[in-house]
Design a protein around this motif. Structure first.
Motif, PDB file in Angstrom:
ATOM      1  N   ARG A  85       0.867  -1.175   0.000  1.00  0.00           N
ATOM      2  CA  ARG A  85       0.000   0.000   0.000  1.00  0.00           C
ATOM      3  C   ARG A  85       0.907   1.229   0.000  1.00  0.00           C
ATOM      4  O   ARG A  85       1.083   1.888   1.014  1.00  0.00           O
ATOM      5  N   PRO A  86       1.532   1.554  -1.130  1.00  0.00           N
ATOM      6  CA  PRO A  86       2.554   2.604  -1.164  1.00  0.00           C
ATOM      7  C   PRO A  86       2.007   3.964  -0.744  1.00  0.00           C
ATOM      8  O   PRO A  86       0.887   4.346  -1.092  1.00  0.00           O
ATOM      9  N   ASP A  87       2.814   4.692  -0.001  1.00  0.00           N
ATOM     10  CA  ASP A  87       2.494   6.059   0.375  1.00  0.00           C
ATOM     11  C   ASP A  87       2.765   6.950  -0.828  1.00  0.00           C
ATOM     12  O   ASP A  87       3.900   7.039  -1.300  1.00  0.00           O
ATOM     13  N   PRO A  88       1.740   7.637  -1.365  1.00  0.00           N
ATOM     14  CA  PRO A  88       1.949   8.449  -2.566  1.00  0.00           C
ATOM     15  C   PRO A  88       2.878   9.634  -2.360  1.00  0.00           C
ATOM     16  O   PRO A  88       3.303  10.253  -3.339  1.00  0.00           O
ATOM     17  N   THR A  89       3.199   9.956  -1.102  1.00  0.00           N
ATOM     18  CA  THR A  89       4.138  11.049  -0.834  1.00  0.00           C
ATOM     19  C   THR A  89       5.561  10.545  -0.639  1.00  0.00           C
ATOM     20  O   THR A  89       6.483  11.349  -0.498  1.00  0.00           O
ATOM     21  N   ALA A  90       5.740   9.233  -0.597  1.00  0.00           N
ATOM     22  CA  ALA A  90       7.063   8.649  -0.377  1.00  0.00           C
ATOM     23  C   ALA A  90       7.910   8.789  -1.634  1.00  0.00           C
ATOM     24  O   ALA A  90       7.398   8.887  -2.750  1.00  0.00           O
ATOM     25  N   PRO A  91       9.230   8.770  -1.491  1.00  0.00           N
ATOM     26  CA  PRO A  91      10.109   8.946  -2.647  1.00  0.00           C
ATOM     27  C   PRO A  91      10.196   7.703  -3.521  1.00  0.00           C
ATOM     28  O   PRO A  91       9.770   6.610  -3.134  1.00  0.00           O
ATOM     29  N   VAL A  92      10.763   7.890  -4.692  1.00  0.00           N
ATOM     30  CA  VAL A  92      11.141   6.800  -5.577  1.00  0.00           C
ATOM     31  C   VAL A  92      12.616   6.509  -5.329  1.00  0.00           C
ATOM     32  O   VAL A  92      13.415   7.425  -5.150  1.00  0.00           O
ATOM     33  N   ILE A  93      12.984   5.237  -5.291  1.00  0.00           N
ATOM     34  CA  ILE A  93      14.374   4.830  -5.128  1.00  0.00           C
ATOM     35  C   ILE A  93      14.860   4.197  -6.428  1.00  0.00           C
ATOM     36  O   ILE A  93      14.143   3.400  -7.039  1.00  0.00           O
ATOM     37  N   VAL A  94      16.058   4.557  -6.845  1.00  0.00           N
ATOM     38  CA  VAL A  94      16.646   3.924  -8.020  1.00  0.00           C
ATOM     39  C   VAL A  94      18.030   3.402  -7.675  1.00  0.00           C
ATOM     40  O   VAL A  94      18.812   4.073  -7.008  1.00  0.00           O
ATOM     41  N   GLY A  95      18.303   2.181  -8.101  1.00  0.00           N
ATOM     42  CA  GLY A  95      19.624   1.603  -7.909  1.00  0.00           C
ATOM     43  C   GLY A  95      20.536   1.972  -9.064  1.00  0.00           C
ATOM     44  O   GLY A  95      20.171   1.808 -10.232  1.00  0.00           O
ATOM     45  N   VAL A  96      21.717   2.499  -8.732  1.00  0.00           N
ATOM     46  CA  VAL A  96      22.688   2.941  -9.737  1.00  0.00           C
ATOM     47  C   VAL A  96      23.973   2.148  -9.523  1.00  0.00           C
ATOM     48  O   VAL A  96      24.620   2.273  -8.477  1.00  0.00           O
ATOM     49  N   ASP A  97      24.353   1.338 -10.504  1.00  0.00           N
ATOM     50  CA  ASP A  97      25.516   0.478 -10.304  1.00  0.00           C
ATOM     51  C   ASP A  97      26.825   1.111 -10.756  1.00  0.00           C
ATOM     52  O   ASP A  97      27.885   0.532 -10.595  1.00  0.00           O
TER      53      ASP A  97
END
Length: 277
Positions: free
Chosen positions: A128-140
């Motif tokens: 149930r994602p919080d719509p105000t939460a950030p997006v995380i991206v993995g960068v290798d």
């Protein structure tokens, strides 16, 4: 021109949860949402009921929808349907995966994530994602992460949230790239430079997205999974710099699909052959 997003519908609570996420996502991206149900038995009435229920939910969420019933194996049909689409969404477990094994990820979801012809979002049943939460991206640290970066910036911008760009280097990566380095401070500085290089230019394209840079010495899967509870979405590439040629899904991406408590969006490299062809 309108884009197309797909979502698999099989009547399970997990699929309906994925549908809710996909409908919101389609509205954000002004995409038409195609609801696909794969019939595995002669009677199509059940699939028709599923689609009618799902279409009502998606329409109530504001999405433009189309529906389709196909026959065959769910994973095969969904992968075929993903050709030319911008995104496909599936729940992490469907009706066919309820075999009593209690595994967190079903075979259909994993196969679709591995072989889809477009980015694939896998939605946990309890998410149930919080719509105000950030997006995380993995960068290798390699150019392999650029498609995931572009998608992550696009997702953060569409959602009006910040982006956390995570570069995690492990002891194995250190040995492979740096050999015998005793100055860990120097190593960390270099890894911070690697992340900065990969992020260069994206701010100009997405000035509305605030970016938090995170550089940590850890195992990528462990770090990303531990911080997934505070994110609404994790974006990862299909393979990282440690991936072997010919692998359809890297170990980090595959592991996150099994353990992340939030939706995971797997972005395939453009030159990969997703169906192993």
């Amino acid at each position: 021109m309108a884009t197309t997003h797909l979502v698999g519908i099989d009547g399970s609570e997990t699929a309906l949860n994925a549908l809710t996420w996909a409908a919101h996502d389609a509205v954000l991206h002004e995409a038409t949402l195609h609801l696909i149900s794969v019939a595995t038995q002669p009677d199509l009435a059940r699939n028709t009921r599923w689609l009618q229920q799902a279409q009502q939910i998606a329409t109530d969420a504001g999405a433009n929808t189309e529906t389709r019933i196909t026959r065959g194996k769910p994973a095969t049909e969904l992968i075929e349907a993903s050709t030319g689409a911008e995104r496909i969404t599936v729940g992490n477990r469907g009706l066919a995966d309820n075999t009593g094994t209690h595994l967190p990820l079903g075979s259909t979801a994993e196969t679709v994530a591995m072989r889809a012809h477009c980015p694939a979002a896998v939605i946990p049943s309890t998410s149930r994602p919080d719509p105000t939460a950030p997006v995380i991206v993995g960068v290798d640290g390699s150019a392999l992460s650029d498609p995931a970066l572009r998608t992550a910036f696009d997702e953060a911008s569409a959602r009006g949230v910040g982006l956390i760009a995570v570069h995690v280097y492990s002891d194995t990566a250190v040995d492979e790239v740096w050999g015998q380095i005793e100055d860990w401070y120097e190593l960390r500085q270099r890894e911070e430079e690697v992340l900065a290089e990969r992020l260069a230019g994206w701010h100009e394209q997405y000035p509305d997205v605030s970016v938090q840079r995170v550089v940590e010495r850890d195992r990528p899967v462990r770090y990303l999974a531990n911080h997934a509870a505070t994110a609404q979405l994790i974006v990862v590439g299909s393979r990282g710099r440690g991936g072997m040629t010919g692998m359809l899904l890297g170990s980090t991406s595959r592991a996150l699909l099994h353990i992340a408590p939030c939706p995971v969006l797997v972005v395939r490299l453009q030159h990969e052959s997703p169906a192993g062809q």
